[in-house]
Enzyme design. Sequence first.
Site, mmCIF file in Angstrom:
data_model
loop_
_atom_site.group_PDB
_atom_site.id
_atom_site.type_symbol
_atom_site.label_atom_id
_atom_site.label_comp_id
_atom_site.label_asym_id
_atom_site.label_seq_id
_atom_site.Cartn_x
_atom_site.Cartn_y
_atom_site.Cartn_z
ATOM 1 N N ASP A 31 -10.941 -8.481 7.585
ATOM 2 C CA ASP A 31 -12.336 -8.334 7.145
ATOM 3 C C ASP A 31 -13.033 -9.694 7.172
ATOM 4 O O ASP A 31 -14.193 -9.813 7.581
ATOM 5 C CB ASP A 31 -12.405 -7.746 5.725
ATOM 6 C CG ASP A 31 -12.479 -6.220 5.765
ATOM 7 O OD1 ASP A 31 -12.218 -5.648 6.832
ATOM 8 O OD2 ASP A 31 -12.789 -5.613 4.724
ATOM 9 N N ASP B 215 -5.215 -6.742 5.979
ATOM 10 C CA ASP B 215 -6.414 -6.010 5.567
ATOM 11 C C ASP B 215 -7.507 -7.016 5.173
ATOM 12 O O ASP B 215 -8.649 -6.956 5.637
ATOM 13 C CB ASP B 215 -6.033 -5.126 4.357
ATOM 14 C CG ASP B 215 -7.136 -4.181 3.961
ATOM 15 O OD1 ASP B 215 -8.153 -4.123 4.662
ATOM 16 O OD2 ASP B 215 -6.985 -3.495 2.925
ATOM 17 N N TYR C 248 0.823 -1.210 0.000
ATOM 18 C CA TYR C 248 0.000 0.000 0.000
ATOM 19 C C TYR C 248 0.862 1.267 0.000
ATOM 20 O O TYR C 248 0.402 2.352 -0.348
ATOM 21 C CB TYR C 248 -0.951 0.035 1.199
ATOM 22 C CG TYR C 248 -2.027 -1.032 1.186
ATOM 23 C CD1 TYR C 248 -2.187 -1.887 0.100
ATOM 24 C CD2 TYR C 248 -2.894 -1.203 2.247
ATOM 25 C CE1 TYR C 248 -3.160 -2.873 0.087
ATOM 26 C CE2 TYR C 248 -3.877 -2.181 2.243
ATOM 27 C CZ TYR C 248 -3.995 -3.018 1.158
ATOM 28 O OH TYR C 248 -4.960 -3.991 1.154
ATOM 29 N N LYS D 153 3.445 -15.434 2.606
ATOM 30 C CA LYS D 153 3.330 -16.192 1.353
ATOM 31 C C LYS D 153 4.759 -16.516 0.900
ATOM 32 O O LYS D 153 5.221 -16.118 -0.180
ATOM 33 C CB LYS D 153 2.572 -15.314 0.333
ATOM 34 C CG LYS D 153 2.236 -15.983 -0.988
ATOM 35 C CD LYS D 153 1.120 -16.983 -0.882
ATOM 36 C CE LYS D 153 0.881 -17.674 -2.220
ATOM 37 N NZ LYS D 153 0.113 -18.913 -2.111
ATOM 38 N N ASP E 79 -3.024 -18.094 2.046
ATOM 39 C CA ASP E 79 -4.188 -18.750 1.431
ATOM 40 C C ASP E 79 -4.759 -19.807 2.368
ATOM 41 O O ASP E 79 -5.980 -19.939 2.523
ATOM 42 C CB ASP E 79 -3.856 -19.331 0.044
ATOM 43 C CG ASP E 79 -2.457 -19.873 -0.067
ATOM 44 O OD1 ASP E 79 -1.714 -19.848 0.927
ATOM 45 O OD2 ASP E 79 -2.081 -20.345 -1.163
#
Length: 365
Positions: free
Chosen positions: A251, A247, A142, A191, A223
């Site tokens: 959620d 992020d 980001y 990852k 994942d």
Amino acid sequence: MNKNIAVIRGDGIGPEIVTQALRVLDKIAELYGHTFTYTNVDMGGCAIDKWGDPLPQEMLDRCKNSDSVLLGAVGGEKWNSVPGNMRPEKGLLRLRAGMGVYSNNRPAKIWPQLSSASPLKQSIVDKGIDFIIVRELIGGIYFGEHKTENVDGTEVSSDVLVYTEDEIERIGRIGFETARKRSKKLCSVEKSNVLDSSRLWKKVMHRLSEEYPDVELSDMLVDNCAMQIVKNPSQFDVIVTENMFGDILSDEASMITGSIGMIPSSSLGATSCGLYEPIHGSAPDIAGMDVANPIGTILSAAMMLRYSFDMTSEADCIENAVSQVLDLGYRCADIMPRNESEALNCRQIGCSECGSLIIEHLRKE
Ligand code: NAD
């Protein structure tokens, strides 16, 4: 105690939910003999309309000069067409970076009164959902270079993901320290089968774990983590992860606990001046209708009292009042049971009534 709180009402439902949180803080101040002074800060779409900038420097300075910041939410369709670096959300990114709050902590906890609101099977919910996601907040993709260019007649975009060892280490420490205060289990999510930045992440976490022998460190690919959060959430205590993974996972975690409207968050850096906000957005679809759930914001204010002001009893007082209001069957629309027989024992309330009921149940211990 006197505290100066910077207040960002923001856009959409932001002003409504923040109003309720301030009413609750005022009552806490009265009960416990504190003085809370509020400094208004324009950020997001409303700041674009007023100042042509989602976070003018003076507004950022007001936040940095405060004892802590309470934020509703920003953004909305009206500002979707403004250039990327002037979007309301850019104000939020600049605020986090400007305040140096690199650690975002989001509890994913199911309130027993709302267990049926979880979309998961009851047998999974019954095992308990109570974990924290510690997300790195001011690094990673980001904050890397974002670029779109035309190469031989084709548009090509890139977003750069950078992490330094120091950035990973400081968030890693928050992960280990948080786990130490809970059941001493830390899951580092990355990852590393694909990304170099994740391989560095994993290396730093394992190096740090030698300093925290009492905390059990595990690794999980992002994942797999996304699957495990819905399959077996009770296995988690503290998850530590980088900005974008955090992020998305937080959620997902908020959904399994019932409603996005119930969840607070804290963002902290090297000082006690933190940023406190509910995890949801500005919900333009219900703005101005007095139906938004203010509990995520009210619980964010409670987190501010607990983590920035060391006001443990005051924070407990707010959380107990929320629990009592839920015990009595009061529910904002987003947490009303869908099942008819359960709904019979509940009464739907609006945003301001929810604030009033919580205030009525605030009792100094
Ligand atoms: P959202 O979280 O605003 O809304 C998603 C859904 O949840 C909507 O149906 C909404 O009505 C509902 N909802 C959200 N908060 C609620 C509450 N307190 N009570 C009851 N229902 C609630 O997400 P979105 O629709 O994807 O985004 C809307 C705007 O908010 C966008 O402009 C987005 O960029 C912005 N946004 C801001 C923040 C922030 O300020 N921190 C975070 C996320 C999104």
